[in-house]
Write a protein that holds these residues in place. Structure first.
Motif: not given
Length: 109
Positions: A3-20
């Motif tokens: 696959g691929i790797t993508k970095t979730i930017p700090q400004k999107e926060g842990i909220e984006t990670i949690n939602a995924l």
């Protein structure tokens, strides 16, 4: 799995990670410059946050032919189904800008 790797930017926060990974969303859109040559439906987008590999999401569709609204350059939209697989213990992994191909090395079986 590749696959691929993508970095979730700090400004999107842990909220984006949690939602995924918590079931609060069903689909998410990533983008990459150009057209992927080594990515197919069924492959994975591995997510990085705070220099840690935190999980992966399976690619459901790839839509080339879009344009970056800021630069005017071609880009591809990559859609993944959520929730994805979140690692119980994140793996140290250097974050980056853009997209990198990844063979899944180190992903626990």
């Amino acid at each position: 799995m590749r696959g691929i790797t993508k970095t979730i930017p700090q400004k999107e926060g842990i909220e984006t990670i949690n939602a995924l990974y918590d079931g609060s969303i069903k689909e998410y859109e990533f983008h990459m410059a150009g057209t992927p040559s080594k990515l197919d439906v069924g492959d994975y987008v591995y997510t990085i946050f705070n220099d840690q590999l935190v999980g992966r999401l399976q690619v459901t569709r790839i839509e080339p032919g879009h344009v970056n609204p800021n630069s005017g350059r071609p880009r591809t939209l990559i859609y993944v189904k959520a929730p994805g697989e979140r690692l119980e213990n994140p793996i140290p992994f250097k974050g980056h800008r853009g997209t990198r191909y990844f063979d899944g090395a180190g992903w626990p079986e």
